[in-house]
Design a protein around this motif. Structure first.
Motif, short mmCIF file in Angstrom:
data_model
loop_
_atom_site.label_atom_id
_atom_site.label_comp_id
_atom_site.label_asym_id
_atom_site.label_seq_id
_atom_site.Cartn_x
_atom_site.Cartn_y
_atom_site.Cartn_z
N GLY A 334 0.79 -1.23 0.00
CA GLY A 334 0.00 0.00 0.00
C GLY A 334 0.82 1.28 0.00
O GLY A 334 0.25 2.38 0.01
N LYS A 335 2.14 1.17 0.02
CA LYS A 335 2.96 2.39 0.06
C LYS A 335 3.92 2.43 -1.12
O LYS A 335 4.71 1.51 -1.32
N LEU A 336 3.86 3.52 -1.87
CA LEU A 336 4.73 3.66 -3.04
C LEU A 336 5.89 4.59 -2.75
O LEU A 336 5.78 5.50 -1.95
N LYS A 337 7.00 4.29 -3.41
CA LYS A 337 8.13 5.22 -3.39
C LYS A 337 7.85 6.29 -4.43
O LYS A 337 7.75 6.00 -5.62
N TYR A 338 7.64 7.50 -3.98
CA TYR A 338 7.39 8.60 -4.92
C TYR A 338 8.69 9.32 -5.22
O TYR A 338 9.57 9.43 -4.37
N LEU A 339 8.77 9.80 -6.44
CA LEU A 339 9.92 10.63 -6.78
C LEU A 339 9.55 12.06 -6.41
O LEU A 339 8.91 12.77 -7.17
N ALA A 340 9.92 12.44 -5.20
CA ALA A 340 9.55 13.76 -4.69
C ALA A 340 10.70 14.74 -4.93
O ALA A 340 11.50 14.55 -5.84
N GLU A 343 14.55 13.57 -5.50
CA GLU A 343 14.75 12.76 -6.71
C GLU A 343 14.33 13.52 -7.97
O GLU A 343 15.06 13.55 -8.97
N SER A 344 13.10 14.12 -7.94
CA SER A 344 12.56 14.75 -9.15
C SER A 344 13.30 16.03 -9.53
O SER A 344 13.55 16.28 -10.70
N TRP A 349 18.96 10.61 -5.05
CA TRP A 349 18.09 9.55 -4.58
C TRP A 349 18.29 9.22 -3.12
O TRP A 349 19.41 9.21 -2.63
N VAL A 350 17.17 8.90 -2.47
CA VAL A 350 17.19 8.40 -1.10
C VAL A 350 16.38 7.11 -1.12
O VAL A 350 15.24 7.10 -1.58
#
Ligand SMILES: [Zn+2]
Length: 366
Positions: A334-340, A343-344, A349-350
């Motif tokens: 239920g939890k996605l790694k978002y490119l926040a 990263e974006s 990257w973390v």
């Protein structure tokens, strides 16, 4: 009778090509015709050069109207039969079918009068190819669970399409990949992959080539071969060590689950595989997908991206080395790694997951 080097070729109602690859020993005649009335294809994609980063950005506004998560009854990748509206695949059944995307990011031929600021070096028609590869006529199938014979057909189809697309003078790089799961942004759930034949070398490949070049200058050796050798010797992040292939979690993994699968031989692309390598690949590819699917308890289909890194078609082939990058953006059920932001915006990257722990979990899932 179709074969890998010579698939059955047909033309769809709007002029796009479709290729049928049949499983070994199967005889299908592929005589069905596409009877649909389809609009003329849009070839107006442009590519713009970002001078700040040195990267190309493709502008393909016609893709805004593409099909998005249709119901099973409306799925354009299912075979066509009497009980439903005709689909992209005229035949009543198929093993593997590849066709030119109706909403391509790259156009297979230039279009007159396409919008743009001109034909300067930084703004030009985005020529190339975008193809869709259907892995099964079964709408609910997953690649991990297909019969091994089908997986062999898929490997053969990747090789055949890579060879043919590489022969087009506008193509610089051929990318075979699968996006699986709505979380990844998949707009059709039918089991399928895609092939992009780019008119330029992609940013990630360019940065890998720069690193490989520096390593070669320093040591006289292949960077990816050295990484593979050190992962096999160390073993901490190793998941699979076969006769011709090994798989490991990269030491600097970016994603919650990330696996690299590499051949033991220094080869640039899928068409360079020999028969033994192809056979082992068909087996280990599905094995890795099954491990990913079992990674999180309570979930049986984990969203993933399976990405083939092949050498550019024309430049730096000796510096390149074939490998698969298989990764998931799911970091917990239920939890996605978002490119926040990091990263974006910064490309920094973390990753919350420790690569050694991910490898240990993947090993125990055999
Ligand atoms: Zn379908």
């Amino acid at each position: 009778m179709t074969s890998e080097r010579n698939p059955t070729r047909r033309t769809l109602a709007d002029g796009r090509q479709i290729f049928y690859f049949d499983d070994a020993g199967r005889t299908r005649d592929h005589t069905a015709r596409d009877t649909r009335e389809l609009p003329t294809l849009d070839h107006s994609s442009r590519m713009r050069y970002d001078v700040l980063t040195g990267e190309w950005i493709t502008v393909a506004s016609h893709r805004m109207t593409r099909t998005h998560l249709p119901s099973t009854a409306e799925c354009p990748l299912c075979p066509t039969n009497e009980t439903r509206t005709p689909t992209e695949i005229p035949d009543a059944d198929y093993d593997v079918a590849v066709f030119e995307n109706r909403f391509p990011s790259f156009a297979s031929s230039p279009q007159d009068g396409a919008p743009g600021t001109g034909d300067g070096p930084g703004d030009r028609p985005a020529l190339g190819h975008c193809e869709v590869m259907c892995f099964s006529s079964d709408h609910t199938a997953s690649v991990a669970e297909l019969p091994l014979e089908r997986m062999r057909t898929i490997v053969g189809a990747w090789i055949s399409r890579t060879e043919e697309l590489s022969a087009d003078p506008v193509v610089e790089q051929v990318f075979c990949f699968e996006n699986r799961g709505e979380e990844i942004g998949v707009t059709l759930t039918h089991p399928h992959g895609q092939i992009y034949a780019y008119p330029y070398v992609t940013p990630r490949t360019r940065s890998m080539l720069t690193q490989a070049d520096k390593h070669f200058e320093r040591t006289g050796r292949s960077l990816l071969a050295d990484v593979l050798a050190s992962e096999r010797e160390d073993g901490t992040r190793l998941i699979y060590d076969g006769d011709h292939w090994s798989a490991y979690v990269p030491i600097a993994a970016r994603w919650p689950i990330e696996i690299h699968l590499a051949p033991h031989r220094d080869i640039p692309d899928l068409p360079s595989l020999n028969d033994e390598e192809r056979e082992e690949l068909a087996v280990v590819y599905q094995d890795l997908l099954r491990r990913v699917d079992r990674f999180y308890p309570g979930i049986d289909r984990v969203p993933y991206i399976a990405a083939w890194h092949q050498a550019p078609v024309r430049i730096d082939r000796p510096l390149s080395r074939l490998h698969l990058q298989l990764f998931s953006i799911l970091r917990a059920p239920g939890k996605l790694k978002y490119l926040a932001g990091s990263e974006s915006a910064m490309g920094a990257w973390v990753n919350d997951a420790i690569p050694e722990a991910v490898a240990a979990r993947l090993r125990e899932l055999k």
